[in-house]
Design an enzyme around this catalytic site. Structure first.
Site, PDB file in Angstrom:
ATOM      1  N   SER A 155       0.831  -1.205   0.000  1.00 21.60           N
ATOM      2  CA  SER A 155       0.000   0.000   0.000  1.00 21.60           C
ATOM      3  C   SER A 155       0.872   1.265   0.000  1.00 21.60           C
ATOM      4  O   SER A 155       2.038   1.245   0.407  1.00 21.60           O
ATOM      5  CB  SER A 155      -0.909   0.011   1.223  1.00 21.60           C
ATOM      6  OG  SER A 155      -1.674  -1.175   1.272  1.00 21.60           O
TER       7      SER A 155
HETATM    8  N1  SAM Z   1      -0.554  -5.011   4.150  1.00 26.95           N
HETATM    9  C1  SAM Z   1       0.211  -5.310   2.971  1.00 26.95           C
HETATM   10  C2  SAM Z   1       1.581  -4.694   2.985  1.00 26.95           C
HETATM   11  O1  SAM Z   1       1.937  -4.037   3.981  1.00 26.95           O
HETATM   12  O2  SAM Z   1       2.311  -4.920   2.024  1.00 26.95           O
HETATM   13  C3  SAM Z   1      -0.527  -4.972   1.693  1.00 26.95           C
HETATM   14  C4  SAM Z   1      -1.673  -5.866   1.511  1.00 26.95           C
HETATM   15  S1  SAM Z   1      -2.215  -6.111  -0.159  1.00 26.95           S
HETATM   16  C5  SAM Z   1      -2.903  -4.541  -0.521  1.00 26.95           C
HETATM   17  C6  SAM Z   1      -3.610  -7.178   0.191  1.00 26.95           C
HETATM   18  C7  SAM Z   1      -3.203  -8.576   0.601  1.00 26.95           C
HETATM   19  O3  SAM Z   1      -4.370  -9.212   1.122  1.00 26.95           O
HETATM   20  C8  SAM Z   1      -2.698  -9.446  -0.531  1.00 26.95           C
HETATM   21  O4  SAM Z   1      -1.454  -9.970  -0.246  1.00 26.95           O
HETATM   22  C9  SAM Z   1      -3.766 -10.550  -0.637  1.00 26.95           C
HETATM   23  O5  SAM Z   1      -3.245 -11.803  -1.029  1.00 26.95           O
HETATM   24  C10 SAM Z   1      -4.267 -10.582   0.798  1.00 26.95           C
HETATM   25  N2  SAM Z   1      -5.604 -11.181   0.983  1.00 26.95           N
HETATM   26  C11 SAM Z   1      -6.723 -11.077   0.222  1.00 26.95           C
HETATM   27  N3  SAM Z   1      -7.728 -11.767   0.765  1.00 26.95           N
HETATM   28  C12 SAM Z   1      -7.259 -12.326   1.919  1.00 26.95           C
HETATM   29  C13 SAM Z   1      -7.825 -13.141   2.942  1.00 26.95           C
HETATM   30  N4  SAM Z   1      -9.090 -13.553   2.927  1.00 26.95           N
HETATM   31  N5  SAM Z   1      -7.025 -13.514   3.967  1.00 26.95           N
HETATM   32  C14 SAM Z   1      -5.741 -13.133   4.042  1.00 26.95           C
HETATM   33  N6  SAM Z   1      -5.146 -12.363   3.101  1.00 26.95           N
HETATM   34  C15 SAM Z   1      -5.902 -11.953   2.060  1.00 26.95           C
END
Ligand code: SAM
Length: 216
Positions: A65
């Site tokens: 992000s």
């Molecule tokens: N917080 C992260 C960082 O600091 O880099 C960025 C997160 S990225 C925008 C969103 C993440 O959520 C992705 O890696 C995706 O695989 C994960 N994601 C999506 N659905 C999910 C779920 N149900 N449980 C866990 N992770 C999930």
């Protein structure tokens, strides 16, 4: 975390121009953004732009992000040094590393195995040893370590998953991008017994939360 890391001038500029200038004022949050080396969490060749005002690709169709949004979500849960915080969507591990400098314990859940492995390597590289990564569907939360003083959902959800509301401590705050698949509103809820107060903090864009209580 061993300090200081290289590129500290870029981090200072990032905090002054992109974060403090846009209204983030908690000194602990600003210090965390100044200290944690975002370039470690961004794969080459995008690491060149690690201190720019933008999300960046981290592989597997996922993103790290924008620094301002990480700072805003962190400030909104009002972290204290005694807290245990749950993050849904470990991604690169950067948000968890920021939290690790501010709270007692961070649990972060990631659904994609390869992404979780990268997050783990990045968190080891910065010695964020109070972070635990769980592989699985974060929409279910993580009952073994509940209740949580703060919960940060870093993927777009149609609504706040009930299991996460249930795992929020009394007075705890949860922040999440809530809305459609392409545009969401940044929402904070705060628990008071069975009641939840709600605040809205403007439009954001996140990749979708995929899971039982998210998108299919
Ligand atoms: N917080 C992260 C960082 O600091 O880099 C960025 C997160 S990225 C925008 C969103 C993440 O959520 C992705 O890696 C995706 O695989 C994960 N994601 C999506 N659905 C999910 C779920 N149900 N449980 C866990 N992770 C999930």
């Amino acid at each position: 975390m061993t300090l200081p890391y290289p590129r500290s001038d870029e981090r200072r500029r990032m905090v002054d121009l992109q974060i403090a200038a846009r209204g983030i004022s908690d000194p602990r949050v600003l210090a965390a953004l100044r200290d944690v080396p975002r370039h470690i969490f961004v794969p080459s060749p995008y690491d060149r732009d690690a201190y720019a005002d933008t999300p960046l690709p981290i592989g597997n169709g996922q993103t790290i992000s924008q620094p301002y949004i990480v700072a805003l979500m962190t400030e909104l849960i009002r972290p204290t040094s005694m807290d245990i915080v749950l993050e849904i969507g470990a991604g690169s591990g950067y948000q968890a590393a920021i939290l690790s400098t501010l709270v007692r314990k961070v649990i972060t859940i990631e659904r994609i195995e390869k992404v979780a492995a990268h997050a783990h390597a990045n968190l080891v590289a910065v010695r964020a040893d109070n972070v635990e990564i769980i592989l699985g569907d974060g929409t279910l939360g993580y009952p073994p370590s509940a209740p949580y003083n703060g919960i940060i959902i870093t993927a777009a959800t149609p609504e706040i998953p009930d299991p996460l509301k249930a795992q929020l401590a009394e007075g705890g705050r949860l922040v999440a991008p809530v809305g459609g698949r392409s545009l969401q509103d940044l929402v904070v809820i705060e628990r008071h017994g069975d009641r939840f107060t709600e605040e809205h903090h403007g439009g954001v864009r996140f990749v979708p939360l995929i899971g039982k209580y998210g998108w299919e």
